[in-house]
Design a protein around this motif. Sequence first.
Motif, PDB file in Angstrom:
ATOM      1  N   GLY A  22       0.822  -1.209   0.000  1.00 49.30           N
ATOM      2  CA  GLY A  22       0.000   0.000   0.000  1.00 49.30           C
ATOM      3  C   GLY A  22       0.855   1.258   0.000  1.00 49.30           C
ATOM      4  N   LEU A  23       1.947   1.251   0.804  1.00 46.16           N
ATOM      5  CA  LEU A  23       2.850   2.407   0.827  1.00 46.16           C
ATOM      6  C   LEU A  23       3.500   2.628  -0.534  1.00 46.16           C
ATOM      7  N   LEU A  24       3.885   1.509  -1.190  1.00 40.56           N
ATOM      8  CA  LEU A  24       4.491   1.620  -2.520  1.00 40.56           C
ATOM      9  C   LEU A  24       3.533   2.292  -3.493  1.00 40.56           C
ATOM     10  N   TYR A  25       2.297   1.818  -3.484  1.00 44.50           N
ATOM     11  CA  TYR A  25       1.321   2.387  -4.408  1.00 44.50           C
ATOM     12  C   TYR A  25       0.967   3.826  -4.049  1.00 44.50           C
ATOM     13  N   PHE A  26       0.950   4.129  -2.769  1.00 50.33           N
ATOM     14  CA  PHE A  26       0.693   5.512  -2.351  1.00 50.33           C
ATOM     15  C   PHE A  26       1.807   6.426  -2.852  1.00 50.33           C
ATOM     16  N   PHE A  27       3.048   5.957  -2.737  1.00 45.78           N
ATOM     17  CA  PHE A  27       4.170   6.757  -3.227  1.00 45.78           C
ATOM     18  C   PHE A  27       4.084   6.941  -4.738  1.00 45.78           C
ATOM     19  N   VAL A  28       3.761   5.847  -5.456  1.00 46.40           N
ATOM     20  CA  VAL A  28       3.637   5.937  -6.913  1.00 46.40           C
ATOM     21  C   VAL A  28       2.540   6.942  -7.278  1.00 46.40           C
ATOM     22  N   GLN A  29       1.430   6.874  -6.533  1.00 45.58           N
ATOM     23  CA  GLN A  29       0.322   7.787  -6.822  1.00 45.58           C
ATOM     24  C   GLN A  29       0.732   9.243  -6.596  1.00 45.58           C
ATOM     25  N   ARG A  30       1.410   9.521  -5.492  1.00 45.18           N
ATOM     26  CA  ARG A  30       1.820  10.910  -5.214  1.00 45.18           C
ATOM     27  C   ARG A  30       2.897  11.357  -6.200  1.00 45.18           C
ATOM     28  N   PHE A  31       3.791  10.437  -6.552  1.00 46.85           N
ATOM     29  CA  PHE A  31       4.843  10.758  -7.518  1.00 46.85           C
ATOM     30  C   PHE A  31       4.227  11.098  -8.879  1.00 46.85           C
ATOM     31  N   SER A  68      -6.085  -4.001 -10.581  1.00 41.61           N
ATOM     32  CA  SER A  68      -6.980  -3.259  -9.684  1.00 41.61           C
ATOM     33  C   SER A  68      -6.258  -2.111  -9.006  1.00 41.61           C
ATOM     34  N   LEU A  69      -5.049  -2.385  -8.482  1.00 43.99           N
ATOM     35  CA  LEU A  69      -4.292  -1.329  -7.817  1.00 43.99           C
ATOM     36  C   LEU A  69      -3.859  -0.261  -8.816  1.00 43.99           C
ATOM     37  N   ASN A  70      -3.448  -0.679 -10.005  1.00 43.03           N
ATOM     38  CA  ASN A  70      -3.081   0.293 -11.031  1.00 43.03           C
ATOM     39  C   ASN A  70      -4.259   1.194 -11.371  1.00 43.03           C
ATOM     40  N   TRP A  71      -5.422   0.578 -11.504  1.00 46.91           N
ATOM     41  CA  TRP A  71      -6.614   1.364 -11.848  1.00 46.91           C
ATOM     42  C   TRP A  71      -6.974   2.321 -10.718  1.00 46.91           C
ATOM     43  N   LEU A  72      -6.788   1.887  -9.472  1.00 42.89           N
ATOM     44  CA  LEU A  72      -7.060   2.783  -8.346  1.00 42.89           C
ATOM     45  C   LEU A  72      -6.100   3.969  -8.365  1.00 42.89           C
ATOM     46  N   VAL A  73      -4.822   3.712  -8.638  1.00 46.25           N
ATOM     47  CA  VAL A  73      -3.850   4.801  -8.756  1.00 46.25           C
ATOM     48  C   VAL A  73      -4.286   5.772  -9.843  1.00 46.25           C
ATOM     49  N   ARG A  74      -4.684   5.212 -11.010  1.00 45.84           N
ATOM     50  CA  ARG A  74      -5.118   6.045 -12.120  1.00 45.84           C
ATOM     51  C   ARG A  74      -6.329   6.881 -11.740  1.00 45.84           C
ATOM     52  N   MET A  75      -7.323   6.267 -11.129  1.00 44.60           N
ATOM     53  CA  MET A  75      -8.561   6.977 -10.819  1.00 44.60           C
ATOM     54  C   MET A  75      -8.356   8.020  -9.723  1.00 44.60           C
ATOM     55  N   THR A  76      -7.520   7.679  -8.732  1.00 48.03           N
ATOM     56  CA  THR A  76      -7.204   8.676  -7.696  1.00 48.03           C
ATOM     57  C   THR A  76      -6.567   9.902  -8.326  1.00 48.03           C
ATOM     58  N   SER A  77      -5.648   9.664  -9.240  1.00 47.46           N
ATOM     59  CA  SER A  77      -4.979  10.772  -9.918  1.00 47.46           C
ATOM     60  C   SER A  77      -5.940  11.527 -10.825  1.00 47.46           C
ATOM     61  N   GLU A  78      -6.840  10.779 -11.497  1.00 40.13           N
ATOM     62  CA  GLU A  78      -7.806  11.428 -12.386  1.00 40.13           C
ATOM     63  C   GLU A  78      -8.745  12.343 -11.605  1.00 40.13           C
ATOM     64  N   VAL A  79      -9.155  11.893 -10.418  1.00 39.70           N
ATOM     65  CA  VAL A  79     -10.032  12.735  -9.595  1.00 39.70           C
ATOM     66  C   VAL A  79      -9.326  14.037  -9.261  1.00 39.70           C
ATOM     67  N   GLU A  80      -8.079  13.936  -8.796  1.00 42.82           N
ATOM     68  CA  GLU A  80      -7.356  15.145  -8.414  1.00 42.82           C
ATOM     69  C   GLU A  80      -7.044  16.015  -9.632  1.00 42.82           C
ATOM     70  N   THR A  81      -6.756  15.350 -10.772  1.00 39.13           N
ATOM     71  CA  THR A  81      -6.436  16.103 -11.984  1.00 39.13           C
ATOM     72  C   THR A  81      -7.650  16.862 -12.499  1.00 39.13           C
ATOM     73  N   ASN A  82      -8.811  16.205 -12.503  1.00 34.25           N
ATOM     74  CA  ASN A  82     -10.003  16.852 -13.057  1.00 34.25           C
ATOM     75  C   ASN A  82     -10.669  17.814 -12.097  1.00 34.25           C
ATOM     76  N   VAL A  83     -10.447  17.619 -10.793  1.00 30.88           N
ATOM     77  CA  VAL A  83     -11.032  18.560  -9.845  1.00 30.88           C
ATOM     78  C   VAL A  83     -10.323  19.915  -9.916  1.00 30.88           C
ATOM     79  N   VAL A  84      -9.228  19.957 -10.693  1.00 27.78           N
ATOM     80  CA  VAL A  84      -8.596  21.248 -10.991  1.00 27.78           C
ATOM     81  C   VAL A  84      -9.613  22.193 -11.634  1.00 27.78           C
TER      82      VAL A  84
END
Length: 1506
Positions: free
Chosen positions: A1139-1148, A1224-1240
């Motif tokens: 989970g920490l790895l994926y969290f770091f990838v998502q923030r990166f 599944s984890l990749n898609w969650l990373v993508r969607m988390t980023s998409e939410v933050e990107t589009n909420v711009v």
Amino acid sequence: MVNKVCGLVTLHRDWNLTWHTLNPDFTRCFQNTVLIWVPCVYLWLCMPFYYWYLKNHDRGYICVTHLNRAKTVIAFLLWIICWSDVFYSFWERSQGAVKAPVEYISPLLLGITMVLAGLLTQYERLKGAQSSGIMLIFWLVALLCATVSFRSKILQADATVDRFRFTTFYMYWVLVLVELGLNCFSDQPPFFSKNPCPEAGASFLSNITFWWITGMMLYGFKTPLEEKDLWSLREVDKSSTIVPQLMRQWSNEWHKAQRPLEKALYSPKRSLRSGGRGENKDTKLPEESEILLQKSSKRRREPSLLLALCLTYGPYFLISTLYKIIHDILIFVGPEILRLLIRFVNDSNAPIWQGYFYTALLFICACVQTFILQKYFHVCFVTGMRVRTGVAGAVYRKAMVITNAARRTSTVGEIVNLMSVDAQRFMDLITYINMLWSAPLQVVLALYFLWQNLGASVLAGVAVMVLMVPVNAVIATKTKTYQVAQMKDKDSRIKLMHEVLNGIKVLKLYAWELAFKDKVSAIRESELRVLKKSAYLAAVSTFTWVCAPFLVALSTFGVYVMVDEKNVLDAQKAFVSLALFNILRFPLNMLPMVISSVVQASVSMKRLRVFLSHEELVEDSVDRRAATGCGIHNLLLHGYFPFVCRINIRIPDGMLVAVVGHVGSGKSSLLSALLGEMQKQEGSVSIKGSVAYMPQQAWIQNKTLQDNILFGRELKESWYREVVEACALLPDLEMLSAGDKTEIGEKGVNLSGGQKQRVGLARALYCDCSLYLLDDPLSAVDAHVGKHIFDKVVGPQGILKNRTRILVTHGLSYLPQADLILVMVDGEITEMGSYMELLGRQGAFAEFLRTYANSEQQEDRSGERDHVHDGREQEDMEDKGEATGLRSFRNRVCVLGIVCTYRWHRRLLATISGLGGPLHDESSLEPDRPDSGTATQPDGPLQGADGGKSPGKQENRPQAGKLTEADKAKTGMVKPAVFWEYMKAIGLGLSFFSIFLFLCHHVASLISNYWLSLWTDDPVINGTQLYTHMRLGVYGALGVTQGVAVFSYSISVSIGGVMASRYLHETMLYNVLRSPMSFFERTPTGNLVNRFAKEMDTIDTIIPSIIKMFMGSMFNVVSTCAIILVATPLIAVVIPPLGLLYFFVQRFYVATSRQLKRLESVSRSPMLSHFTETLLGTSVIRAFGEQERFISECNRHIDHNQKAYFPSIVANRWVVHGPLVTASLNWLVRMTSEVETNVVAVERVKEYGDTDKEPSRMPQGWPTNGYIEIRNFSLRYRDDLELALKDVNVTIEGGEKVGIVGRTGAGKSSLTLGLFRIIEASEGSVWIDGVDIAILGLHELRSRITIIPQDPVLFSGTLRMNLDPFNCYSDEDLWQALELAHLKNFVSGLPDKLNHECSEGGENLSLGQRQLLCLARALLRKTKVLVLDEATAAVDLETDNLIQSTIRSQFKDCTVLTIAHRLNTIMDYTRVLVLDRGQMAEFDSPSNLIAKKGIFYRMAKDSSLV
């Protein structure tokens, strides 16, 4: 055959050696043939195609590098090694050894292949290829084949080994390994550009893994990205490459569609043979027949934009189709490998190495599948990006050439939507359009494997899917209908917002912000109603397709267990089938999205096709090869009034031609005809040489003043200075903060009307053309400035004295100096000739002079006696009343809208009195030449303060002249407050309820899977299972629960999105309209339109769907982790670090992707601003022939926008390759980023909630008398600028009529802006009827005093709406106001009368008619204070007379403040306020001011009034 090549005793295949053994190996023959020939055959097959590719994609020359040398040298060494084996074999043969043919063939073939590899390496260098996938794969295959032989040689090594061949083989293997390593690196680039995109120079491995973007990702993680950090676009992605390709294909398609379908009719007369050149001479037409006529079919097919897009972008897009086919096949390869692996596990006798082999194969298959899928998406997104570029560029180019009539059918709002929203629809579709064939393919394959597992029971699932097709067909049809309606509303809203933003100053002066806010909100509500209906349909569609896999599984399992009691649902059948059902889930889930995208794109396709099919201006409508200045023969024009008909005129070189006539007589249409801007029905127009055009309303760009004058041409200092001085701009440059480097706001917001006119004239003058078309350029300038410009520029002694000039004018004082005068009435030239010729013809021109002169002759003589050279007589005249005594100053001769002032009137009387006899000498009508440097100069000299300095005297301070603020991108994380604001906009209750529904859906899904596992564990008794009906019933009930939850959360999220959209739009609209004028001056319109168009579209449609996908993937991951923890508790050790790895990838990842989204949004605003600005000035751009320059600038803006978009789509691909663990984890990373990107988008919309707001308070019963007191009043436009008004002290009694005059920049308009509090006072105050206006609410203040502005602004809508947007007045009131404004006859003659639709900006009314409508607005309001801000500058002087008489009669009890350029309109006013350099210079009655011989006296003298 292979065995013969290897020798008779050698076998090519031996399965006992290769497969059925604990230590597998290949036969010697196989190694010497297949393993050597495979890489050779691969390279020789690829060579012709690769050679052709390199030849046609020359990127330049790469200098010889160490890497290139090493590759070539190693290939040469490999050739030597291979051929040494060949020579060794020949030597052995000479020694009597028997050698098989393979000993010669294989090394010979391999050696030649190595030579080919070396040659290709050098050819790559010559063509600029930095890395090659072809060569990398060749060396990889060669190494893998050699490695198999390497292992075999080690296993078979013994004492009888052939040492020479062993030595050469090991050398060969090492060199191939080194060559492979070298090919993993890319060579240096063939050329250097500013921050080039690294993709072109990336190695093959870097390309397929998208590793080349890691540098930007790392930099973006450390430091927020800025525009300068972005790469340059590749040439193939630039607008200059993409748009012409699309335009060429569209042009071909359009011309094909225009070909008429001809039908030949024949009469039986004689045989005809076709003898045309190039035709077959034996070809015959029907015998004994003659062609009578050809009929062209009226029905023509519509040109296909889809075909044009396919031909343009299809070849590149086909690569994605190839990737998709391979990927879809690999999806089902994985389960087959898994089946083999399970069989291996169940087979205890299978060799252990086969398990490793299957596992490795499964891993390689998954990796290849991922690589291919990401390359597929990359090609799709790049194609989508190119399509968006092509569409935007095509719309821009089309807008440059469509006719004015076509332009009125497509509003600015619609065209802006075509560039932003519709172009985006195409890009969204291209990403998933392959699913139209891929989804059915996946479904068919999945059903095939299900049939293998469950037999005919799968037909029940097929039936369920078939039943869903008509349901979704109905949904798609309705969705298309709603999409059309939504886009129509969106167009209307953006169009109205565009008009509101363009006319915001007028809205604030009239206090109409609330009325137009309500109009925008009404359109928005209609749009949201359609959006809500679409949301309901989308919820039904989502419900059907999300539940489809479950319903298919339920029906299939149900039929399977119910048909035969012996059918047992064991674990293998259940979960293998579930795996296949999950494969079904993706295509079935994607279909509604694809259908929706297809529907939206089809609507956009039609809109674009209609726009691109609009009629264009005919390029050869004007013959530019005339032998003389210009000529018109038998011209008949058609279009919105005024129209021009039956005109014949020829103008020699170097003539000054004056065009005069009433408002709406066709003067401007005549100039448009010469420019080719109108639809020509008959006749011909010809001109000689280049053309410069000065429109009636100056078009000013949002650039520096110098850039506006140069208009893309090279700066010639001496000529530039001469032009600036001739156009009387030097005093203005002295006042501007940065001289000619001062930025001018959009539409010239920080310039006065006169300054805009002079800048436009300077632009025309600087271009140094052959023909000058000047549409009333002197109307908006002071009399002394007008005289200066005429003498220095237009007149017989001006700079243009040797050029052909056609001047539309209302001033009689210029006419005697014209070589030719054209008098226009109702679109026709009624009279034509020189000034004296027209007087001598006794026609309409002279008749009006004679009639007016006879009636006023006596009065004029008295006026001459009372001329103000004697101060004592002046005082006596004042005692008798200024209105009577000063009427002589208003003596004017109205001739078709032309005015003659006092001095000219005296001369005309003398001339007309002698019309019966010989005409006086023309020189007697020459005006008095003013003393040099007196009448033409303002208070100071026309030079800069330092005399010899450049006009831009503050060039070292360019920042001082900066006005507009570029759209800036925020940096760092999107603040939690933005998410919280969006949740509050949805409603906190609905937000948490939606989350609860998501939870219910996934809990029901988990329970159903658990229930299915319990079902499969039921014991089998006598070949059957107990409780089958109960298990099936509960399983079905859980499915229904999932369906209800899916439908509910889909509805709640969609409705929540609509509620959030409504709240955010209303808040932004309210905040923007309440912002002060300074906000609009510094904020480009494109920034605001971008917020209301693209950002709101993101909030409307994208964010709700992204939220649904994010919530789904988040609960999916959480539920998966929960199941794994329950089944295998030890996994708890792995989950936290994972989970920490994926969290770091998502923030990166999100640090860069979020900032790229911001930069992309920010760069879209200048593109829209430029496009909007161009639409307003197309006639000027075309007249000057600057289309190519503006197209290049548009390309630059589009490319600038794509520079930020391109890295963002690559970053999406990178994040998939980064953590290759689970989808599944990749898609969650993508969607988390998409939410933050589009909420711009929400963040950018909320930006304008923090601007300064105008206060609002409600006074009662005010004003009553119109008494105005201005005390120590000072104001400045911005804090960094000097005071525009300084310590003004004025007292004006109620009912007084006060004229306000002064030189350009004296502060006249500033005083008006201060009175209406468009700009707040820096010091002092203004009191009206004893109330300090600073304490009043702005809306109420502006609604209780009235202004007639200089620029007549109308809005699209009915005449009634333009007069009374609040619906406060009756029809009788409106008609009375129109009658008093002298418009009743015109309006009553319209088919729809008060409901006549005004086009955008009121373009289907003449400028004078628009000005009279503004007068009608003032007459309706009838407030105690009336301000006229140069309100009559743009009308002819007869109309001016009508306006002034109406004001005197209707506002006799009101306080009237008039800013005037024409001093004769205020000579009978009570008092005149003279401003100079922002201070009050004089304030007294006109007679007293003239007697004092101060500033006002000099101005009156310049105007020939004294």
